[in-house]
Scaffold this active site. Structure first.
Site, PDB file in Angstrom:
ATOM      1  CE1 TYR A 210     -15.960 -22.816 -37.304  1.00 51.30           C
ATOM      2  CE2 TYR A 210     -17.988 -22.976 -36.040  1.00 51.30           C
ATOM      3  CZ  TYR A 210     -16.630 -22.725 -36.104  1.00 51.30           C
ATOM      4  OH  TYR A 210     -15.940 -22.384 -34.970  1.00 51.30           O
TER       5      TYR A 210
ATOM      6  CG  HIS B 122     -13.049 -28.755 -40.991  1.00 49.99           C
ATOM      7  ND1 HIS B 122     -12.260 -29.780 -41.469  1.00 49.99           N
ATOM      8  CD2 HIS B 122     -12.760 -28.672 -39.670  1.00 49.99           C
ATOM      9  CE1 HIS B 122     -11.545 -30.296 -40.480  1.00 49.99           C
ATOM     10  NE2 HIS B 122     -11.824 -29.637 -39.378  1.00 49.99           N
TER      11      HIS B 122
ATOM     12  CG  ASN C  64     -11.624 -31.190 -33.104  1.00 49.54           C
ATOM     13  OD1 ASN C  64     -11.604 -31.349 -34.331  1.00 49.54           O
ATOM     14  ND2 ASN C  64     -10.909 -30.268 -32.506  1.00 49.54           N
TER      15      ASN C  64
ATOM     16  CG  ASN D 204      -7.871 -32.819 -34.588  1.00 53.04           C
ATOM     17  OD1 ASN D 204      -6.968 -33.628 -34.381  1.00 53.04           O
ATOM     18  ND2 ASN D 204      -7.680 -31.523 -34.583  1.00 53.04           N
TER      19      ASN D 204
END
Length: 186
Positions: free
Chosen positions: A15, A20, A66, A112
């Protein structure tokens, strides 16, 4: 005065350079410039430094996006930091790539990570620095888009944007959110 600056993102190498994870990327550069280093601590990687008489605590939650609110709620309480001194750096698909907007409150807009923060902090009244990542995706492809890496062109354009985000963070901690919004918001 103490401040908690939280960059949102997901832990893990897969990631690292995704849209994000812009919050993590911004804090990595800020810590580096201030000579601070991240260490794994409770629910997050944490770094801290002093700047103009302020204690600035940086966290990158390791709870995954989240559940970001869990780490933020814990560190606000643990460090006895008021919610007014919290700033969350977050990716935003509603803003064109590279736009930076500081806000004192606002809805999660379907994000989220922000939804979880709202839930655990009992409301939307915390400051956030929204980093535009654009919306170059087809209907139904939002998750794939934010979890994909920046393009080469975007990546090459990022250093001055991340630098500006860092200036905004330090300004937030020294002259306050309202004056920082007046100085930096488009």
């Amino acid at each position: 005065m103490k401040y908690l600056i939280t960059g949102l993102g997901n832990p893990g190498a897969q990631y690292e350079l995704t849209r994000h994870n812009i919050g993590f990327l911004v804090l990595d550069q800020l810590a580096d410039k201030q000579g601070a280093s991240f260490k794994v601590d409770r629910l997050a990687e944490k770094a801290e430094f002093k700047y103009k008489g302020r204690s600035i605590h940086l966290i990158k939650p390791n709870t995954f996006m989240n559940l970001s609110g869990k780490a933020i709620a814990y560190w606000l309480q643990e460090l006895k930091i008021e919610k007014e001194n919290l700033l969350v750096i977050v990716d935003d698909i509603a803003l064109p790539f590279g736009s930076l907007r500081l806000r004192t409150k606002g809805s999660s807009a379907g994000h989220n990570g922000l939804k979880n923060i709202e839930l655990l902090l009992n409301g939307q009244n915390y400051s956030r620095l929204r980093f535009g990542v654009g919306d170059a995706f087809h209907k139904g492809q939002q998750v794939d888009y934010v979890l994909s890496n920046f393009t080469q062109t975007e990546f090459e354009a990022m250093p001055p944007l991340i630098e500006k985000a860092n200036e905004m963070i330090l300004s937030f901690c020294t002259i306050g959110v309202e004056r920082t919004m007046n100085l930096f918001n488009d």
